[in-house]
Design a protein around this motif. Structure first.
Motif, PDB file in Angstrom:
ATOM      1  N   GLU A 112      15.334 -90.119 -91.371  1.00  0.00           N
ATOM      2  CA  GLU A 112      16.311 -91.551 -91.356  1.00  0.00           C
ATOM      3  C   GLU A 112      17.504 -91.379 -92.271  1.00  0.00           C
ATOM      4  O   GLU A 112      18.681 -91.720 -92.040  1.00  0.00           O
ATOM      5  CB  GLU A 112      15.589 -92.693 -91.146  1.00  0.00           C
ATOM      6  N   ARG A 116      21.348 -92.065 -92.398  1.00  0.00           N
ATOM      7  CA  ARG A 116      22.215 -93.161 -92.977  1.00  0.00           C
ATOM      8  C   ARG A 116      23.007 -92.536 -94.278  1.00  0.00           C
ATOM      9  O   ARG A 116      23.937 -93.252 -94.701  1.00  0.00           O
ATOM     10  CB  ARG A 116      21.107 -94.230 -93.390  1.00  0.00           C
ATOM     11  N   HIS A 117      22.410 -91.921 -95.164  1.00  0.00           N
ATOM     12  CA  HIS A 117      22.781 -91.347 -96.551  1.00  0.00           C
ATOM     13  C   HIS A 117      22.784 -89.935 -96.675  1.00  0.00           C
ATOM     14  O   HIS A 117      21.784 -89.439 -97.290  1.00  0.00           O
ATOM     15  CB  HIS A 117      22.041 -92.109 -97.584  1.00  0.00           C
ATOM     16  N   THR A 287      15.092 -97.977 -96.863  1.00  0.00           N
ATOM     17  CA  THR A 287      14.770 -97.526 -95.528  1.00  0.00           C
ATOM     18  C   THR A 287      13.132 -97.537 -95.123  1.00  0.00           C
ATOM     19  O   THR A 287      12.788 -97.678 -94.342  1.00  0.00           O
ATOM     20  CB  THR A 287      15.152 -95.915 -95.593  1.00  0.00           C
TER      21      THR A 287
END
Length: 294
Positions: A112, A116-117, A287
């Motif tokens: 994830e 996202r990053h 997260t």
């Protein structure tokens, strides 16, 4: 006192000698020795005893090493915070995890985070037990820890967040018939042989509890490397107890996988210390906690 001196000091501790530390840091050993000598003169104490080719921490060095790691972590947090402006979360987060937690939820969190990053790099370090995970975070060797523990992990400046209850499964060789198609009870384990890990792990503690109350349980093999447990089960050496993160992989490999009724579970925790943290670490924490709430 300079950052470089602290980096050299910690490197010598981690690599065990000036020679190995200089090689790892890619600096000339005389330069490293001069930097440490200067630091010792500034502090007025010897940090190491030179024993042959090895460097052994003095009493003063032992008192300093944990604080040195934490200072370096805080400096990294300040530097990363400055880089974050206009870039989003970037940098590296070091995560200590027991083997089951490294499988889940850490793998899902890394996946994830990459979405996202993408500027965040996750580096994982393995630990045998929840106590070891907590120590690695408290000592500054890692910024974050993920582990299973019956009790909330505690330590100076340590924060613990409950993520979920990790469930243990019976994973048995192909063709093993116990219980019904989905679940087994403790009584169904009678006379079974098990592949177990060495003491101190959560799965070994569960096996030992079963062995004290279920007749005929025996150990077929005891291993230090938990990555060989599933291959041993698949070869028919014995059954094993595994956290639910291994369930899907074990089924795909052909093992018989059963839940326990009633369920056998262990709380899973996210650990980090108080004080400044890097944006990369904050992204990992956010997260992980968001996933726990879903």
């Amino acid at each position: 006192m300079e950052r470089r001196q602290l980096e050299y000091f910690v490197a010598i501790v981690e690599h065990g000698s000036f020679t190995h530390a200089a090689r790892a840091l890619r600096v000339a050993q005389p330069s490293l020795s001069r930097a440490i000598g200067k630091l010792e003169r500034e502090l007025g104490v010897a940090l190491f005893h030179r024993v042959g080719r090895n460097a052994v921490l003095s009493n003063a060095g032992e008192l300093m090493v944990e604080r040195a790691r934490l200072v370096l972590r805080d400096l990294d947090a300040l530097r990363a915070a400055a880089r974050t402006v206009g870039e989003g979360a970037v940098g590296r987060v070091d995560v200590a995890a027991t083997s089951s937690s490294a499988l889940e939820p850490v793998i899902s969190i890394v996946a994830e985070l990459r979405e996202r990053h993408p500027g965040v790099l996750v580096s994982t370090s393995s630990a045998l037990s929840a106590a070891e995970v907590a120590a690695m975070v408290v000592q500054g060797r890692c910024e974050v820890g993920v582990c299973g523990s019956a009790e909330r992990p505690v330590g100076p400046g340590l924060l613990a967040h409950h993520l979920r209850d990790e469930e243990f499964l019976l994973v048995a060789p192909p063709g093993t018939r116990r219980g019904d198609d989905a679940t087994v009870s403790r009584d169904d384990l009678r006379d079974m042989r098990f592949v177990v890990t060495k003491p101190a792990t959560a799965t070994r503690a569960l096996y030992d509890r079963f062995a004290s109350s279920v007749p005929g349980l025996s150990i077929a093999a005891e291993v230090g490397d938990r990555s060989v447990v599933l291959p041993m089960v698949l070869r028919g050496i014995g059954a094993s107890l595994m956290p639910d993160g291994w369930g899907e992989l074990a089924r795909r490999a052909g093992a018989e996988v059963h839940r326990f009724s009633p369920a056998e579970s262990l709380p899973q925790w996210l650990l980090h210390r108080t004080g400044p943290i890097t944006p990369a670490t904050q992204a990992f924490l956010d997260t992980t906690l968001a996933s726990a709430e879903d």
